[in-house]
Design a protein around this motif. Structure first.
Motif, PDB file in Angstrom:
ATOM      1  N   ARG A  68       0.832  -1.193   0.000  1.00  0.00           N
ATOM      2  CA  ARG A  68       0.000   0.000   0.000  1.00  0.00           C
ATOM      3  C   ARG A  68       0.862   1.235   0.000  1.00  0.00           C
ATOM      4  O   ARG A  68       2.010   1.217   0.457  1.00  0.00           O
ATOM      5  CB  ARG A  68      -0.944   0.014   1.204  1.00  0.00           C
ATOM      6  N   GLN A  69       0.290   2.320  -0.528  1.00  0.00           N
ATOM      7  CA  GLN A  69       0.986   3.597  -0.559  1.00  0.00           C
ATOM      8  C   GLN A  69       0.026   4.692  -0.167  1.00  0.00           C
ATOM      9  O   GLN A  69      -0.953   4.948  -0.865  1.00  0.00           O
ATOM     10  CB  GLN A  69       1.571   3.874  -1.942  1.00  0.00           C
ATOM     11  N   ALA A  70       0.324   5.321   0.955  1.00  0.00           N
ATOM     12  CA  ALA A  70      -0.467   6.438   1.436  1.00  0.00           C
ATOM     13  C   ALA A  70       0.063   7.716   0.795  1.00  0.00           C
ATOM     14  O   ALA A  70       1.241   7.774   0.389  1.00  0.00           O
ATOM     15  CB  ALA A  70      -0.385   6.515   2.956  1.00  0.00           C
ATOM     16  N   PRO A  71      -0.760   8.763   0.715  1.00  0.00           N
ATOM     17  CA  PRO A  71      -0.301  10.015   0.110  1.00  0.00           C
ATOM     18  C   PRO A  71       0.952  10.548   0.792  1.00  0.00           C
ATOM     19  O   PRO A  71       1.024  10.622   2.023  1.00  0.00           O
ATOM     20  CB  PRO A  71      -1.495  10.948   0.332  1.00  0.00           C
ATOM     21  N   GLY A  72       1.959  10.859   0.000  1.00  0.00           N
ATOM     22  CA  GLY A  72       3.189  11.429   0.530  1.00  0.00           C
ATOM     23  C   GLY A  72       4.126  10.441   1.187  1.00  0.00           C
ATOM     24  O   GLY A  72       5.144  10.828   1.768  1.00  0.00           O
ATOM     25  N   LYS A  73       3.786   9.153   1.110  1.00  0.00           N
ATOM     26  CA  LYS A  73       4.616   8.138   1.749  1.00  0.00           C
ATOM     27  C   LYS A  73       5.091   7.110   0.736  1.00  0.00           C
ATOM     28  O   LYS A  73       4.531   6.975  -0.347  1.00  0.00           O
ATOM     29  CB  LYS A  73       3.839   7.446   2.868  1.00  0.00           C
ATOM     30  N   ALA A  74       6.127   6.383   1.118  1.00  0.00           N
ATOM     31  CA  ALA A  74       6.640   5.333   0.248  1.00  0.00           C
ATOM     32  C   ALA A  74       5.711   4.123   0.292  1.00  0.00           C
ATOM     33  O   ALA A  74       4.981   3.911   1.276  1.00  0.00           O
ATOM     34  CB  ALA A  74       8.044   4.924   0.693  1.00  0.00           C
ATOM     35  N   ARG A  75       5.755   3.343  -0.758  1.00  0.00           N
ATOM     36  CA  ARG A  75       4.955   2.123  -0.780  1.00  0.00           C
ATOM     37  C   ARG A  75       5.540   1.133   0.219  1.00  0.00           C
ATOM     38  O   ARG A  75       6.766   0.996   0.328  1.00  0.00           O
ATOM     39  CB  ARG A  75       4.926   1.535  -2.190  1.00  0.00           C
ATOM     40  N   GLU A  76       4.662   0.423   0.919  1.00  0.00           N
ATOM     41  CA  GLU A  76       5.103  -0.515   1.932  1.00  0.00           C
ATOM     42  C   GLU A  76       4.371  -1.844   1.786  1.00  0.00           C
ATOM     43  O   GLU A  76       3.213  -1.886   1.364  1.00  0.00           O
ATOM     44  CB  GLU A  76       4.844   0.039   3.344  1.00  0.00           C
ATOM     45  N   GLY A  77       5.044  -2.913   2.154  1.00  0.00           N
ATOM     46  CA  GLY A  77       4.420  -4.218   2.164  1.00  0.00           C
ATOM     47  C   GLY A  77       3.511  -4.360   3.369  1.00  0.00           C
ATOM     48  O   GLY A  77       3.806  -3.838   4.444  1.00  0.00           O
ATOM     49  N   VAL A  78       2.408  -5.067   3.187  1.00  0.00           N
ATOM     50  CA  VAL A  78       1.436  -5.242   4.255  1.00  0.00           C
ATOM     51  C   VAL A  78       1.292  -6.721   4.629  1.00  0.00           C
ATOM     52  O   VAL A  78       1.439  -7.092   5.791  1.00  0.00           O
ATOM     53  CB  VAL A  78       0.060  -4.679   3.852  1.00  0.00           C
ATOM     54  N   VAL A  79       0.985  -7.542   3.653  1.00  0.00           N
ATOM     55  CA  VAL A  79       0.804  -8.970   3.887  1.00  0.00           C
ATOM     56  C   VAL A  79       1.281  -9.734   2.654  1.00  0.00           C
ATOM     57  O   VAL A  79       1.261  -9.212   1.546  1.00  0.00           O
ATOM     58  CB  VAL A  79      -0.670  -9.335   4.165  1.00  0.00           C
ATOM     59  N   ALA A  80       1.692 -10.970   2.859  1.00  0.00           N
ATOM     60  CA  ALA A  80       2.143 -11.802   1.750  1.00  0.00           C
ATOM     61  C   ALA A  80       1.782 -13.256   2.009  1.00  0.00           C
ATOM     62  O   ALA A  80       1.575 -13.664   3.156  1.00  0.00           O
ATOM     63  CB  ALA A  80       3.650 -11.663   1.550  1.00  0.00           C
ATOM     64  N   ILE A  81       1.729 -14.017   0.926  1.00  0.00           N
ATOM     65  CA  ILE A  81       1.366 -15.426   1.023  1.00  0.00           C
ATOM     66  C   ILE A  81       2.218 -16.213   0.044  1.00  0.00           C
ATOM     67  O   ILE A  81       2.524 -15.732  -1.061  1.00  0.00           O
ATOM     68  CB  ILE A  81      -0.141 -15.609   0.746  1.00  0.00           C
ATOM     69  N   ASP A  82       2.618 -17.413   0.425  1.00  0.00           N
ATOM     70  CA  ASP A  82       3.496 -18.184  -0.451  1.00  0.00           C
ATOM     71  C   ASP A  82       2.704 -18.803  -1.607  1.00  0.00           C
ATOM     72  O   ASP A  82       1.500 -18.615  -1.721  1.00  0.00           O
ATOM     73  CB  ASP A  82       4.267 -19.247   0.338  1.00  0.00           C
ATOM     74  N   GLY A  83       3.399 -19.543  -2.455  1.00  0.00           N
ATOM     75  CA  GLY A  83       2.806 -20.018  -3.694  1.00  0.00           C
ATOM     76  C   GLY A  83       1.657 -20.993  -3.537  1.00  0.00           C
ATOM     77  O   GLY A  83       0.800 -21.077  -4.422  1.00  0.00           O
ATOM     78  N   VAL A  84       1.628 -21.711  -2.438  1.00  0.00           N
ATOM     79  CA  VAL A  84       0.552 -22.682  -2.253  1.00  0.00           C
ATOM     80  C   VAL A  84      -0.407 -22.290  -1.142  1.00  0.00           C
ATOM     81  O   VAL A  84      -1.385 -22.974  -0.888  1.00  0.00           O
ATOM     82  CB  VAL A  84       1.123 -24.086  -1.970  1.00  0.00           C
ATOM     83  N   GLY A  85      -0.113 -21.190  -0.468  1.00  0.00           N
ATOM     84  CA  GLY A  85      -1.026 -20.691   0.548  1.00  0.00           C
ATOM     85  C   GLY A  85      -0.752 -21.168   1.956  1.00  0.00           C
ATOM     86  O   GLY A  85      -1.499 -20.850   2.874  1.00  0.00           O
ATOM     87  N   GLY A  86       0.336 -21.923   2.145  1.00  0.00           N
ATOM     88  CA  GLY A  86       0.608 -22.429   3.476  1.00  0.00           C
ATOM     89  C   GLY A  86       1.320 -21.444   4.379  1.00  0.00           C
ATOM     90  O   GLY A  86       1.193 -21.504   5.595  1.00  0.00           O
ATOM     91  N   GLY A  87       2.096 -20.561   3.794  1.00  0.00           N
ATOM     92  CA  GLY A  87       2.836 -19.580   4.574  1.00  0.00           C
ATOM     93  C   GLY A  87       2.286 -18.190   4.375  1.00  0.00           C
ATOM     94  O   GLY A  87       1.946 -17.802   3.253  1.00  0.00           O
ATOM     95  N   LYS A  88       2.183 -17.435   5.472  1.00  0.00           N
ATOM     96  CA  LYS A  88       1.660 -16.076   5.402  1.00  0.00           C
ATOM     97  C   LYS A  88       2.530 -15.162   6.254  1.00  0.00           C
ATOM     98  O   LYS A  88       3.072 -15.576   7.279  1.00  0.00           O
ATOM     99  CB  LYS A  88       0.198 -16.030   5.889  1.00  0.00           C
ATOM    100  N   PHE A  89       2.639 -13.936   5.813  1.00  0.00           N
ATOM    101  CA  PHE A  89       3.390 -12.931   6.557  1.00  0.00           C
ATOM    102  C   PHE A  89       2.530 -11.692   6.706  1.00  0.00           C
ATOM    103  O   PHE A  89       1.864 -11.267   5.763  1.00  0.00           O
ATOM    104  CB  PHE A  89       4.686 -12.575   5.814  1.00  0.00           C
ATOM    105  N   TYR A  90       2.568 -11.108   7.906  1.00  0.00           N
ATOM    106  CA  TYR A  90       1.826  -9.879   8.181  1.00  0.00           C
ATOM    107  C   TYR A  90       2.768  -8.888   8.842  1.00  0.00           C
ATOM    108  O   TYR A  90       3.490  -9.245   9.790  1.00  0.00           O
ATOM    109  CB  TYR A  90       0.660 -10.140   9.132  1.00  0.00           C
TER     110      TYR A  90
END
Length: 125
Positions: A38-60
């Motif tokens: 996500r990128q808020a006005p005036g801010k750098a884009r940042e990672g929020v959440v991610a998921i691996d290729g098969v859906g078993g691993g998640k990062f927040y």
């Protein structure tokens, strides 16, 4: 090549919920890891959440833990972001991204090769 299209953005009041979707098309036969940035006005884009290729691993990231949920339906080639208990600090353009050959949970932009056009989320207090 993969094309990504986000949907589901909009305006919501603080404390409310919103679900973003990201439809993938093109070469969807491979197990891409995916993420939401996500990128808020005036801010750098940042990672929020991610998921691996098969859906078993998640990062927040810390600000998303307990409020956001990432999931994927590989049969539908669709990625989701369920956002609950949102607050004005969540206001941003949200981007769906996908990659194959990086470290997916580091959420570095250069690890994600394919990007959607973004969906605006606006949270009012």
């Amino acid at each position: 090549q993969v094309q990504l299209v986000e949907s589901g953005g909009g305006s919501v009041q603080a404390g409310g919920s919103l679900r973003l979707s990201c439809a993938a098309s093109g070469d969807t036969s491979r197990d891409y890891y995916m993420g939401w940035f996500r990128q808020a006005p005036g801010k750098a884009r940042e990672g929020v959440v991610a998921i691996d290729g098969v859906g078993g691993g998640k990062f927040y990231v810390d600000s998303a833990k307990g409020r956001f949920t990432i999931s994927r339906d590989n049969a539908k080639n669709t990625l989701y972001l369920q956002m609950n208990n949102v607050n004005p600090e969540d206001t941003a353009m949200y981007y769906c991204a996908a990659g194959l050959s990086g470290v997916w949970y580091r959420m570095r932009e250069y690890d994600y090769r394919y990007w959607g056009q973004g969906a605006q989320v606006t949270v009012s207090s």
